[in-house]
Design an enzyme around this catalytic site. Sequence first.
Site, mmCIF file in Angstrom:
data_model
loop_
_atom_site.group_PDB
_atom_site.id
_atom_site.type_symbol
_atom_site.label_atom_id
_atom_site.label_comp_id
_atom_site.label_asym_id
_atom_site.label_seq_id
_atom_site.Cartn_x
_atom_site.Cartn_y
_atom_site.Cartn_z
ATOM 1 N N ASP A 8 36.932 30.771 -0.754
ATOM 2 C CA ASP A 8 35.891 31.306 -1.623
ATOM 3 C C ASP A 8 35.930 32.840 -1.665
ATOM 4 O O ASP A 8 36.843 33.486 -0.817
ATOM 5 C CB ASP A 8 34.543 30.782 -0.821
ATOM 6 C CG ASP A 8 33.240 30.937 -1.765
ATOM 7 O OD1 ASP A 8 33.570 31.322 -3.198
ATOM 8 O OD2 ASP A 8 32.275 30.483 -1.417
ATOM 9 N N HIS A 162 33.082 23.924 -11.560
ATOM 10 C CA HIS A 162 32.158 24.923 -10.919
ATOM 11 C C HIS A 162 32.664 26.279 -11.425
ATOM 12 O O HIS A 162 31.544 27.286 -11.934
ATOM 13 C CB HIS A 162 32.268 24.765 -9.478
ATOM 14 C CG HIS A 162 31.504 25.708 -8.681
ATOM 15 N ND1 HIS A 162 30.056 25.946 -8.985
ATOM 16 C CD2 HIS A 162 31.816 26.842 -7.933
ATOM 17 C CE1 HIS A 162 29.477 26.800 -8.321
ATOM 18 N NE2 HIS A 162 30.445 27.498 -7.650
HETATM 19 C C1 HEM Z 1 27.900 24.355 -1.418
HETATM 20 C C2 HEM Z 1 27.616 25.315 -2.721
HETATM 21 C C3 HEM Z 1 28.743 25.851 -3.163
HETATM 22 C C4 HEM Z 1 30.222 25.915 -2.795
HETATM 23 C C5 HEM Z 1 30.909 25.347 -1.952
HETATM 24 C C6 HEM Z 1 30.550 27.069 -3.819
HETATM 25 C C7 HEM Z 1 32.199 27.127 -3.509
HETATM 26 C C8 HEM Z 1 32.799 28.234 -4.738
HETATM 27 C C9 HEM Z 1 34.375 28.282 -4.537
HETATM 28 C C10 HEM Z 1 35.250 27.638 -3.673
HETATM 29 C C11 HEM Z 1 34.318 29.383 -5.617
HETATM 30 C C12 HEM Z 1 35.833 29.738 -5.839
HETATM 31 C C13 HEM Z 1 36.053 31.193 -5.383
HETATM 32 C C14 HEM Z 1 35.933 32.270 -6.483
HETATM 33 O O1 HEM Z 1 36.165 32.265 -7.538
HETATM 34 O O2 HEM Z 1 35.607 33.575 -5.724
HETATM 35 C C15 HEM Z 1 33.220 29.634 -6.099
HETATM 36 C C16 HEM Z 1 32.945 30.554 -7.321
HETATM 37 C C17 HEM Z 1 31.607 31.082 -7.582
HETATM 38 N N1 HEM Z 1 30.382 30.449 -7.574
HETATM 39 FE FE1 HEM Z 1 30.236 28.914 -6.051
HETATM 40 N N2 HEM Z 1 29.900 27.387 -4.657
HETATM 41 C C18 HEM Z 1 28.432 27.088 -4.322
HETATM 42 C C19 HEM Z 1 27.404 27.247 -4.876
HETATM 43 C C20 HEM Z 1 27.132 28.377 -5.718
HETATM 44 C C21 HEM Z 1 25.929 28.535 -6.336
HETATM 45 C C22 HEM Z 1 24.615 28.083 -6.110
HETATM 46 C C23 HEM Z 1 26.206 29.687 -7.462
HETATM 47 C C24 HEM Z 1 25.198 30.442 -8.140
HETATM 48 C C25 HEM Z 1 23.970 30.026 -8.446
HETATM 49 C C26 HEM Z 1 27.753 29.772 -7.188
HETATM 50 C C27 HEM Z 1 28.125 30.952 -8.048
HETATM 51 C C28 HEM Z 1 29.615 31.015 -8.188
HETATM 52 C C29 HEM Z 1 30.236 32.247 -8.957
HETATM 53 C C30 HEM Z 1 29.471 33.082 -9.877
HETATM 54 C C31 HEM Z 1 31.453 31.864 -8.553
HETATM 55 C C32 HEM Z 1 32.639 32.791 -9.182
HETATM 56 C C33 HEM Z 1 33.396 32.345 -10.586
HETATM 57 C C34 HEM Z 1 34.171 33.383 -11.174
HETATM 58 O O3 HEM Z 1 34.012 34.271 -11.254
HETATM 59 O O4 HEM Z 1 35.282 32.729 -11.769
HETATM 60 N N3 HEM Z 1 28.275 29.227 -6.333
HETATM 61 N N4 HEM Z 1 32.158 28.979 -5.445
#
Ligand code: HEM
Length: 307
Positions: A8, A162
């Site tokens: 992450d 996601h």
């Molecule tokens: C248990 C819940 C969650 C898990 C396991 C999770 C996991 C991840 C992972 C593994 C990544 C990819 C790493 C990265 O691109 O930096 C990611 C990206 C991201 N997540 Fe989550 N996430 C969760 C919840 C959330 C929530 C609630 C939000 C916002 C409301 C969110 C917003 C984002 C955003 C904005 C990115 C970056 C996407 C990008 O810029 O390409 N995530 N998340």
Amino acid sequence: MEHFGFTDGISQPIIEGLGKTEPAADVIKAGEFLLGHPNEYDLYTSRPTLAPSADPRNHLASAVDQPSRKDLGRNGSYLVFRQLEQDVQGFRKYLEQKTKAADGTGQPAEALAFAARMLGRWQGGASLVRSPDKDDPALAAFNSFSYQKEDPYGLRCPFGSHVRRSNPRDSLDPNPGSAESVAIGKRHRLLRRGREYGAPLPGDGGPAGAEHDGRGLHFLCLNGNIARQFEFIQSTWINNPVFNGPLQRRRSGARFSLSVRGGISPSRLSRCGSGLSAYRGSYPYEEARISSCRASARFGISATLPD
Ligand code: HEM
């Protein structure tokens, strides 16, 4: 590494003025994260200000956009903190069920690939846009990719994944692929930090009995406007059943769609509309197949895809 097994914290905005200028699509005005500075609308985000009489010793600077007020909020921000429980055993069971072979044998590599398609990155971090079929350590930190220009039909990185929903990059309406689309996305960015809580499962190095403990993610993010940034991303994009997918701009009961590993070729997708049952069993992931086919069948998406 969070509990579902993914790296992450890879994709972060770059705050304008701090030196780094590339990739340009990630350079965001400071006011999106720091109050009292211009934001992506070239305006100053709402923040607490005071009448000068409330600052008799003149500690505070005047608000740039409201010179008659003192800027109490300047250089402050808003922190969102959420404790999000993760059902790791349930997640793995789901992956296993959806990817098992016809004879019921588990296929661990397929399960990992299916999970990667749900997230949009491989467990090691490589984006599916650049490496759709296998993880690639050389791309673990690579973040300078686009969706509309590189993968307009979601055949590499599924629309419903996601990361494609939480930061759609250049794929936003009304002109996907344009500078305008990127500019709209810049108004919905977050500075994120994730910290896992709870022990890993015993099979992942956690202590005996840990399978009964709670575990998950402490999600933290900074933003200047919680409604326009955090809440918008969570409700209008991530949790919205009709955002980003073959169902985009349409209404349907489907929750999300994932194309299959290796991608559905446009010609194959175009045939879905004429006979859903013809593909039963020929796709590795039943649910993904059905949602993709249902979408194309109901809305004639196939008509918009080149062969
Ligand atoms: C248990 C819940 C969650 C898990 C396991 C999770 C996991 C991840 C992972 C593994 C990544 C990819 C790493 C990265 O691109 O930096 C990611 C990206 C991201 N997540 Fe989550 N996430 C969760 C919840 C959330 C929530 C609630 C939000 C916002 C409301 C969110 C917003 C984002 C955003 C904005 C990115 C970056 C996407 C990008 O810029 O390409 N995530 N998340």
